[in-house]
Design a protein around this motif. Structure first.
Motif, PDB file in Angstrom:
ATOM      1  N   HIS A 376       0.824  -1.223   0.000  1.00 17.61           N
ATOM      2  CA  HIS A 376       0.000   0.000   0.000  1.00 17.61           C
ATOM      3  C   HIS A 376       0.854   1.266   0.000  1.00 17.61           C
ATOM      4  O   HIS A 376       0.328   2.348  -0.246  1.00 17.61           O
ATOM      5  N   GLU A 400      -6.771   0.090  -5.679  1.00 19.07           N
ATOM      6  CA  GLU A 400      -7.196  -0.930  -4.725  1.00 19.07           C
ATOM      7  C   GLU A 400      -7.136  -2.323  -5.333  1.00 19.07           C
ATOM      8  O   GLU A 400      -6.724  -3.286  -4.657  1.00 19.07           O
ATOM      9  N   GLU A 404      -4.664  -5.291  -3.886  1.00 21.46           N
ATOM     10  CA  GLU A 404      -5.208  -6.580  -3.438  1.00 21.46           C
ATOM     11  C   GLU A 404      -4.516  -7.746  -4.137  1.00 21.46           C
ATOM     12  O   GLU A 404      -4.161  -8.744  -3.494  1.00 21.46           O
TER      13      GLU A 404
END
Length: 448
Positions: A376, A400, A404
């Motif tokens: 992140h 995102e 992931e």
């Protein structure tokens, strides 16, 4: 003084030894500073070596010898300025009657840069004729115009040949960026070689450069060599820019090409996914006796049905890749060739070595990402490049979705050992075979 010596010699020639002191006193008295004849002073100075009389203390000032040298130098200077004209030299020879003139000559040394002397030297310089002055002005004008033309030559070319100058600027900027990255690569390679930890001491960006730069150097070397050759470069330069995807690297690409070309290479890589999956399914019967056979068969069934296994399920079957037909030395040549194409590696004779090196470098990148705080913390360009390198097309994906997917990859990568390297090489299939973005790239994109 000369007359006194002559009279003394005639009257007292027979008594010379007895009158020696009187003659010495007479000579020393004639050399005193109050003497009013410069000619007699010079004569007495020349006759002094012939008489072996001792020199009296503090009676002869040290200025006499310097005056003689100054007189000789000044006379020679006048003769030189007169052009060796004897009459002119005699007429211009200064008189040496007074001590003030002698002291003035002594003070005027050759290094004297008085304003009067500079003006005289300037007056003695030969004046240029009008013809010579016009010639000099013409030369200055021609050279000034020529240098201005050369300095602004790129603007002239840009005005007359805009496309050619655009290619030239792109090539010039690309060469600067390429050599800047090459300097960084040499520095990183030195750190990796000198550090006790090796390449583990490098961060993520340094590892990416350490892996990519040798390939870029081999790819762009023919273009740089060909363009630098005389005569050949004129024909090779347009050819290089006509096929930039083949001969050039990202340093030379335009912003549009940096988006278009990676998509093209990504599509070629993803087209090999199906062949690699078929090779895994073909060897499934040969591992029927392994205690993880059933679990691995379930994983291959999930891939065939359109889903993906979890990272925990992949870690559970890692031992099946340590030996047998799924190990690096046990895989077939066709299987190895498909893996090389799927990872976008250059084709070479040592394909297994290429795969081994690539797997360890990407594994060290995953460890570096974990050390630097996790997925992140990566920027958006870093996320896109990380997904592209690991076999996921990042086009049309938000941050995102990329984070992931990369978290699942890093979780598996950091929990396996070096003996499970083939599991790492098959992660693009096991985690991204059925990804919607990859399927869209293979089957919905019609661009070649």
């Amino acid at each position: 003084m000369a007359l006194a010596l002559r009279v003394a010699c005639r009257g007292h020639w027979g008594r010379w030894p007895q009158e020696r002191r009187r003659l010495v006193r007479l000579c020393s008295t004639s050399r005193l500073p109050g003497s009013d004849s410069g000619q007699k002073s010079n004569y007495s100075t020349q006759e002094q070596p012939k008489m072996s009389a001792p020199k009296p203390m503090d009676t002869t000032p040290p200025q006499i010898k310097r005056n003689v040298a100054a007189e000789i130098t000044s006379v020679g200077k006048v003769i030189y300025e007169a052009g060796w004209d004897e009459k002119k030299a005699k007429g211009s020879q200064p008189k040496t009657g007074t001590t003030s003139d002698t002291s003035t000559r002594t003070e005027s040394t050759p290094g004297d840069d008085s304003p009067d002397k500079k003006n005289k030297d300037k007056d003695r310089e030969p004046q240029k004729s009008k013809r010579e002055q016009m010639r000099d002005d013409m030369q200055d004008y021609i050279f000034a115009r020529y240098f201005n033309y050369v300095k602004n030559y790129d603007k002239v070319l840009e005005k007359n040949f805009p496309k050619a100058m655009q290619l030239y600027r792109a090539f010039f900027d690309g060469v600067k960026d390429f050599f800047a990255d090459m300097k960084r690569f040499l520095k990183v390679a030195r750190i990796a070689n000198d550090s006790p930890q090796g390449i583990r001491a490098l961060n993520r960006q340094e590892l990416e450069l350490y892996m990519q730069m040798p390939r870029d150097m081999m790819k762009v070397a023919p273009a740089l060599i060909g363009c630098s050759l005389p005569m050949v470069g004129y024909a090779f330069f347009p050819l290089v820019f006509y096929y930039p995807r083949t001969f050039l690297t990202t340093h030379f690409w335009t912003p549009e090409q940096r988006i278009e070309f990676p998509s093209y290479f990504m599509k070629r890589r993803l087209q090999c996914n199906k062949s690699v999956l078929r090779c895994l399914q073909a060897k499934l019967k040969s591992v029927a006796g392994h205690h993880k056979h059933a679990e691995f068969e379930c994983i291959l069934g999930q891939l065939g049905s359109g889903t993906h296994p979890t990272p925990e399920a992949l870690i559970a079957v890692k031992d099946i890749f340590a030996e047998g037909p799924y190990s690096l030395l046990g895989m077939s040549r066709r299987h190895i060739k498909c893996l090389v194409k799927m990872h976008g590696l250059p084709n070479s004779l040592f394909k297994r070595h290429r795969l081994h090196e690539h797997a360890f470098l990407v594994h060290y990148m995953d460890l570096a990402i974990t050390r630097e705080g996790g997925v992140h913390n990566l920027s958006l360009p870093a996320l896109r490049y990380s997904c592209y390198l690991r076999g996921l097309n990042p086009d049309n994906l938000n941050a995102e979705q990329m984070i992931e997917w990369l978290r699942n990859w890093v979780k598996v990568s950091t929990l396996i050992q070096g003996e499970h390297i083939t599991l790492f090489l098959h992660l693009p299939i096991l985690l991204g075979y059925n990804h919607p973005n990859n399927w869209k790239t293979i089957y919905c994109n019609k661009d070649s």
